[in-house]
Write an enzyme that holds these catalytic residues in place. Structure first.
Site, mmCIF file in Angstrom:
data_model
loop_
_atom_site.group_PDB
_atom_site.id
_atom_site.type_symbol
_atom_site.label_atom_id
_atom_site.label_comp_id
_atom_site.label_asym_id
_atom_site.label_seq_id
_atom_site.Cartn_x
_atom_site.Cartn_y
_atom_site.Cartn_z
ATOM 1 N N ASP A 92 0.858 -1.193 0.000
ATOM 2 C CA ASP A 92 0.000 0.000 0.000
ATOM 3 C C ASP A 92 0.895 1.244 0.000
ATOM 4 O O ASP A 92 2.121 1.148 0.138
ATOM 5 C CB ASP A 92 -0.873 -0.056 1.270
ATOM 6 C CG ASP A 92 -1.952 1.011 1.313
ATOM 7 O OD1 ASP A 92 -2.333 1.529 0.246
ATOM 8 O OD2 ASP A 92 -2.416 1.335 2.430
ATOM 9 N N GLU A 116 2.574 5.082 -3.999
ATOM 10 C CA GLU A 116 2.543 6.039 -5.135
ATOM 11 C C GLU A 116 3.840 6.824 -5.229
ATOM 12 O O GLU A 116 4.201 7.170 -6.354
ATOM 13 C CB GLU A 116 1.348 6.986 -4.974
ATOM 14 C CG GLU A 116 0.005 6.295 -5.102
ATOM 15 C CD GLU A 116 -0.311 5.372 -3.916
ATOM 16 O OE1 GLU A 116 0.238 5.628 -2.831
ATOM 17 O OE2 GLU A 116 -1.073 4.416 -4.090
ATOM 18 N N ASP A 151 -9.022 3.857 -2.237
ATOM 19 C CA ASP A 151 -10.026 4.300 -1.266
ATOM 20 C C ASP A 151 -11.294 4.821 -1.926
ATOM 21 O O ASP A 151 -11.506 6.027 -2.043
ATOM 22 C CB ASP A 151 -9.426 5.359 -0.347
ATOM 23 C CG ASP A 151 -8.273 4.778 0.454
ATOM 24 O OD1 ASP A 151 -8.127 3.534 0.465
ATOM 25 O OD2 ASP A 151 -7.518 5.551 1.059
HETATM 26 O O1 MIG Z 1 -3.635 6.032 4.847
HETATM 27 O O2 MIG Z 1 -3.580 0.742 5.742
HETATM 28 O O3 MIG Z 1 -6.008 2.207 0.478
HETATM 29 O O4 MIG Z 1 -6.990 -0.002 1.872
HETATM 30 O O5 MIG Z 1 -6.885 0.104 4.692
HETATM 31 C C1 MIG Z 1 -4.481 4.942 4.612
HETATM 32 C C2 MIG Z 1 -4.696 1.547 5.941
HETATM 33 C C3 MIG Z 1 -3.653 3.724 4.375
HETATM 34 C C4 MIG Z 1 -4.947 3.015 2.459
HETATM 35 C C5 MIG Z 1 -5.474 1.823 1.722
HETATM 36 C C6 MIG Z 1 -6.505 1.128 2.566
HETATM 37 C C7 MIG Z 1 -5.902 0.709 3.883
HETATM 38 C C8 MIG Z 1 -5.329 1.937 4.615
HETATM 39 N N1 MIG Z 1 -4.363 2.625 3.753
#
Ligand code: MIG
Length: 663
Positions: free
Chosen positions: A344, A347, A418
């Site tokens: 995650d 980017e 999200d």
């Molecule tokens: O700042 O890990 O898109 O699926 O649950 C949020 C927490 C960070 C973004 C992801 C989301 C995940 C969440 N993450």
């Protein structure tokens, strides 16, 4: 406004036309280059099914013809460090561009600059990924791919595209094909397909931010069993870690993951973010510093930004040594029984105002971050994938990434980040799945039920009934939202159960589609243009093909009847076998899943539905035939390891179950 917020560059106004060189690039593509330098795609190791040619022959597919290219369709201009590419491809429909919002038919302006726009709406751009590829459909199909990990801007109209890239070394790939299927086959060959996923990854997946401790997972597993709802995967979101330190586990809440993993019917998938906590007593921080593995600013100082752990440094995943080091770290989590990984925030996303790295950060090889920004996430996923291949050489990896770039399917699945628990986002996902898939990434999904906010029972049912057909079927929700497991919606629990059980009933068909897709024969989700060029645009945004033989027309609003437009030929209701043709009206109640099968299809189903994909598959196959002279395929292998790459699988022609491959 958007430009300012996302910190996107201003485009030049004066341009000078310049010369370019062309060369054959394989899979029918012609490469157009100004600087002659190698691009990202030149160096990419591409996944291809080792038995592809033999299998295509066996299945009666002609080898793809070579693409054609008419040089006068392309002009290239320069201004400062920008290139402008003008491509003339008059078209009635343009497909592609990955996870962008908007219609399946691409029109208008798009920016490629990977970005965590956490509060994005259904028109936001850019989002998390960059897939600068488009198919221009008229009599034939023209494909344009622009390989540059720097900022790109595309303006698409019925005449073709104007593309601006902040990169004089960008490579442009162009080809013309006879049909969309032929074009896709060549794109898949050119960009690479994917290693077959483990069978469990195709089952239903349950997630939330965050399941708090081992006890919670035991309780979930028991509850799924009691409710008669199959489930294959549980996700461990960021709170399993010790102070958000990557590759650590909070031992108080997760004292014995290994025992947990062996007890439950589900596999565990854990999240890993890129930022490493600045903490002298943290081994990875210390190793990264010592070996110079982190991103630096122009003055040579290691770059610091805040993410979940607080102040962090960021590995330079563009460097192979860094990727190998990163990949090795998965060893301890694997030993604890965690079989899949979720990358995650890559980017990358940070908590600074800019929300990502400054463009002038310096990579280990000296490149400026702004010139390579859009591959950072893919390179992290690649490090993860390659690490798993090395640590578990016999196993099929499961990697899910939020950020990616062209070719990401070689390493990971993706999801659309999200989203929100609204009907608009439900509809958006129908369009996104089609666009992402046709861009070469068939392994995609959106959070079922929506991430932020709380779906009501009706929205939850409709989302679950659509999720059955997402390649990645994952229910996920944000921190602080209400629980989103099926039994949290008691009024519609039966409908939710039925939807999930349908996914399992369909598993043999779905798994066969994954196999066919790994040969490049088509993504799993396909726009209706695939088989019907004249399709109406509104209909294309709402309905889609699910594999070779099915059409899905999800219910996307509150209604008791809806219009479905069937492509050419006769179609059958999946459940009743009833025949339909053309434009029809379907009566709808909460349990309705409008699913149609092409006449002349033989569909393999699971005999019985059990608690997970493996046990469901083991019950055997039931064949359902639709219409005259039904035909179909069934693919089977052990669902686990990589021996299919040596031919260790079975392929049957239906309905007779005639074995045509058995090694
Ligand atoms: O700042 O890990 O898109 O699926 O649950 C949020 C927490 C960070 C973004 C992801 C989301 C995940 C969440 N993450």
């Amino acid at each position: 406004m958007i430009m300012r917020r996302m910190n996107l560059p201003r485009l030049p106004e004066r341009w000078e036309e310049i010369d370019f060189t062309i060369s054959a690039a394989g899979s029918g593509f012609t490469k157009i280059s100004v600087s002659g330098k190698k691009g990202f795609l030149d160096g990419l190791s591409k996944e291809r099914h080792p038995n592809r040619d033999e299998l295509l022959h066996l299945l009666g597919h002609k080898r793809a013809t070579t693409g054609e290219f008419q040089g006068d369709r392309v002009s290239i201009y320069k201004s400062g460090d920008f290139l402008k590419i003008e491509v003339e491809y008059p078209n009635t429909v343009c497909l592609g561009l990955g996870d962008k919002t908007g219609g399946v038919n691409r029109r208008g302006r798009f920016h490629f600059w990977n970005m965590d726009d956490a509060n994005h709406g259904i028109f936001s751009d850019p989002l998390y990924q960059s897939h600068p590829i488009a198919y221009f459909i008229s009599e034939g199909v023209g494909v344009v791919i622009v390989d540059s990990p720097a900022y790109q801007y595309w303006d698409i109209s019925e005449y073709g595209a104007k593309i601006v890239v902040k990169d004089l070394d960008a490579s442009v790939y162009v080809a013309e094909f006879f049909s969309l299927a032929e074009a896709y086959g060549n794109v898949a060959q050119f960009l690479g397909t994917f290693t077959l996923p483990p069978l469990w990854a195709i089952g239903y997946q349950q997630s939330r931010w965050s399941y708090w401790d081992e006890g919670k997972f035991r309780e979930l597993s028991r509850r799924f069993q009691e409710e008669g709802i199959p489930c294959d995967v549980f996700y461990m979101d960021i709170d399993y870690m010790d102070g958000y330190r990557c590759f650590t586990v909070d031992r108080n809440r997760f004292p014995n993951l290994k025992a947990l993993a062996s007890e439950i019917d589900q596999k565990l998938v854990a999240i890993i973010d890129p930022g490493l906590k600045v903490d002298k007593s943290y081994r990875l921080y210390e190793e990264g510093m010592r070996q110079n593995f982190f991103m630096r600013d122009i003055s040579g100082k290691v770059y610091t930004d805040r993410v979940w752990p607080g102040a962090c440094h960021f590995p330079d995943f563009l460097d192979q040594g860094v990727r190998e080091w990163w990949g090795d770290q998965y060893s301890s989590l694997l030993d604890m029984g965690i079989e899949g990984y979720w990358n995650d925030m890559n980017e990358p996303s940070t908590f600074s105002l800019r929300r990502t790295f400054p463009k002038n950060l310096v990579h280990i090889d000296g490149r400026r971050h702004g010139d390579v920004h859009n591959i950072y996430g893919l390179m992290m996923a690649r490090g993860t994938y390659e690490g798993l291949r090395k640590l578990r050489p016999n196993d099929r990896p499961f990697v899910l990434t939020r950020s990616s770039y062209l070719g990401g399917q070689n390493f990971a699945w993706m999801w659309t980040g999200d989203n929100k628990s609204t009907w608009e986002f439900l509809k958006l996902s129908v369009r996104q799945m089609q666009s992402i898939s046709i861009s070469g990434q068939p392994l995609c999904g959106a959070d079922v039920g929506g991430f932020s906010g709380n779906p009501d029972s009706e929205l939850m049912v409709r989302w679950m009934q659509l999720g059955v057909f997402y390649p990645l079927f994952r229910n996920h929700t944000a921190y602080g939202t209400e629980n989103q497991e099926p039994w949290e919606f008691p009024k519609v629990l039966q409908e939710l159960r039925d939807a999930i059980r349908l996914r399992y009933k369909l598993l043999p068909y779905i798994y066969t589609q994954f196999f066919l897709s790994s040969l490049g024969l088509g993504p799993i989700i396909r726009p209706m243009t695939w088989i019907d060029k004249g399709v109406d645009e509104r209909c294309m945004n709402r309905q889609f093909m699910f594999g070779e033989q099915m059409l899905v027309a999800p219910v996307l609003e509150t209604t008791d009847n809806m219009e479905v437009i069937l492509p050419n030929g006769i179609w059958h209701d999946f459940f009743t076998g009833e025949q339909f043709q053309g434009k029809i009206t379907v009566e709808v109640d909460l349990s309705t899943i409008p699913l149609f099968v092409k006449s002349g299809s033989s569909i393999p189903l699971a005999k019985e539905v059990r608690q997970n994909a493996e046990s469901t598959f083991a019950t055997g196959i039931e064949i359902r035939n639709y219409g005259e002279d039904p035909k179909g395929l069934l693919y089977r292998d052990n669902g686990k390891d990589l021996t299919y790459r040596q031919g260790n699988f079975e392929l049957y022609r239906l309905p007779q179950m005639e074995c045509i491959w058995n090694d």
